[in-house]
Design an enzyme around this catalytic site. Structure first.
Site, PDB file in Angstrom:
ATOM      1  N   HIS A 131       0.859  -1.185   0.000  1.00 19.41           N
ATOM      2  CA  HIS A 131       0.000   0.000   0.000  1.00 19.41           C
ATOM      3  C   HIS A 131       0.893   1.232   0.000  1.00 19.41           C
ATOM      4  O   HIS A 131       1.767   1.365   0.868  1.00 19.41           O
ATOM      5  CB  HIS A 131      -0.911   0.016   1.230  1.00 19.41           C
ATOM      6  CG  HIS A 131      -2.083   0.937   1.069  1.00 19.41           C
ATOM      7  ND1 HIS A 131      -1.936   2.312   0.987  1.00 19.41           N
ATOM      8  CD2 HIS A 131      -3.415   0.690   0.959  1.00 19.41           C
ATOM      9  CE1 HIS A 131      -3.135   2.865   0.839  1.00 19.41           C
ATOM     10  NE2 HIS A 131      -4.031   1.909   0.808  1.00 19.41           N
ATOM     11  N   ASP A 152      -7.000  -5.635   2.273  1.00 26.54           N
ATOM     12  CA  ASP A 152      -7.678  -6.460   1.260  1.00 26.54           C
ATOM     13  C   ASP A 152      -7.284  -7.930   1.407  1.00 26.54           C
ATOM     14  O   ASP A 152      -8.139  -8.816   1.426  1.00 26.54           O
ATOM     15  CB  ASP A 152      -7.326  -5.962  -0.149  1.00 26.54           C
ATOM     16  CG  ASP A 152      -7.635  -4.495  -0.343  1.00 26.54           C
ATOM     17  OD1 ASP A 152      -8.819  -4.156  -0.462  1.00 26.54           O
ATOM     18  OD2 ASP A 152      -6.696  -3.684  -0.361  1.00 26.54           O
TER      19      ASP A 152
END
Length: 379
Positions: free
Chosen positions: A280, A321
């Site tokens: 990320h 996720d």
């Protein structure tokens, strides 16, 4: 930190990229703008976080060119809106100054919604909600969930629901995942019962909802704010958020992670390729939400192996996720529960963004820079 999980560069290279002296580089380090670490090969040598260096390079270019700054502000760029809701700072996610990971240890989604939105008393959620009329689903799926959620949010609003719009919207979203209830229960319990989840899984569902509640100015939160700025209803603002969340580069990332994990169980994983759900841009040292959700989870053997392999070879850790999909698999939740949890939890943040944007009383209407496109000559 002996083995930092990020790319490092030398002082010479960092200074060269920034076009500054060594003294200026050390000044940036002392101000906390660039992280430095001891070299694993020579303790006397310092290495510097490449992500921090590149961020400063891009920032310097933008400030020198105002038009470039404006053009790139919407692509992981400079801040464009003021908010008092959520902050990402030093690898931490904060909801109104409260660490989201710490909050998730005990709080419910309802607690988090009250914190983010403000102005809601403790009894806001202590009331029965009308049943959604939806059955339990063996699988949920991104598109199926979106279709049900938008349908529920688009139905006529009874007067009693208008008086408690925020909790009603959250329960309608839970209903889209099969967790609608006719009595006042925490949303994570509604979902756990609908999905036949164990007590341990129910607590994981609770933590997941809190960790997904907001993430600063994500694409879906921006869509919500643009919609709310026009004076649209809270329900329509949430529908805008759902539309943005459906894309493969946002909420749809859970589908990519699941496909990767399922394919890897039946064929050898290509370790040379970056795995989905393991990086990320806002968390160079790893997504704290992913780590918090996976903590003490009874992972499937293959998922545990992927975690070990990825961190060992690349230093990368799972994002929220990947953690949501691994939780879905670990507890045997309905297929698609990962996306449903993301969407239901994020609804709390969307509502907070919509309320905050409305209070500012301004229309979000940026200008476009027209570019002439030359047509190809006729053959």
């Amino acid at each position: 930190m002996d083995k930092p999980s990020l790319d490092l560069t030398s002082a010479e290279e960092a200074s060269s990229r920034l076009g500054i002296s060594r003294a200026s580089l050390y000044a940036y380090v002392s101000r906390g703008l660039i992280r430095s670490f001891s070299s694993p090969h020579d303790p006397r040598q310092r290495l510097y976080a490449l992500d921090d260096v590149e961020t400063l390079v891009k920032r310097r270019i933008r400030f020198r060119r105002p038009t470039a700054a404006a053009a790139t502000a919407l692509d992981w760029g400079l801040p464009v809106l003021e908010t008092s809701l959520t902050q990402i700072k030093d690898g931490r996610l904060l909801y109104r100054g409260v660490d989201a990971v710490e909050l998730a240890r005990t709080a419910t989604l309802e607690d988090t919604a009250r914190l983010l939105i403000g102005g809601l008393d403790a009894g806001t959620f202590a009331r029965p909600f009308p049943a959604t009329g939806l059955a339990t689903f063996p699988t949920i799926g991104l598109q199926a969930f979106l279709t049900r959620a938008i349908r529920l949010l688009s139905e006529p609003v009874p007067e009693e629901a208008m008086a408690a719009e925020v909790p009603t919207i959250l329960h309608l979203m839970a209903g889209a995942g099969g967790g609608g209830a006719s009595e006042a229960k925490p949303i994570h319990q509604c979902l756990a019962e609908a999905w036949g989840a164990s007590p341990q899984a129910a607590d994981g569902i609770r933590r997941a909802l809190v960790l997904c509640a907001d993430h600063e100015l994500s694409a879906s939160a921006f869509a919500v704010r643009v919609t709310a700025s026009t004076g649209a209803s809270l329900r329509n603002a949430v529908i805008a958020g759902l539309a943005a969340l459906s894309g493969p580069r946002h909420g749809g990332e859970t589908e990519r992670v699941r496909d990767f994990l399922e394919q890897g169980e039946t064929s050898a994983a290509d370790h040379a390729q970056p795995y989905p759900g393991f990086r990320h841009p806002l968390y160079p040292d790893g997504d704290p939400r992913g780590a918090a959700l996976i903590e003490n989870m009874p992972l499937l053997p293959w998922d545990a192996e992927i975690l070990r392999t990825t961190e060992g070879m690349t230093g990368r850790r799972p994002t929220i996720d990947a953690a949501l999909v691994m939780m879905e698999r670990a507890y045997g939740l309905p297929r698609g529960a990962a996306f449903a949890l993301f969407a239901i939890g994020r609804t709390a943040g969307w509502l907070a963004h919509a309320v905050e944007q409305r209070s500012q009383g301004s229309l979000i209407r940026p200008r476009a820079r027209y570019v002439v496109v030359e047509e190809a000559p006729s053959p």
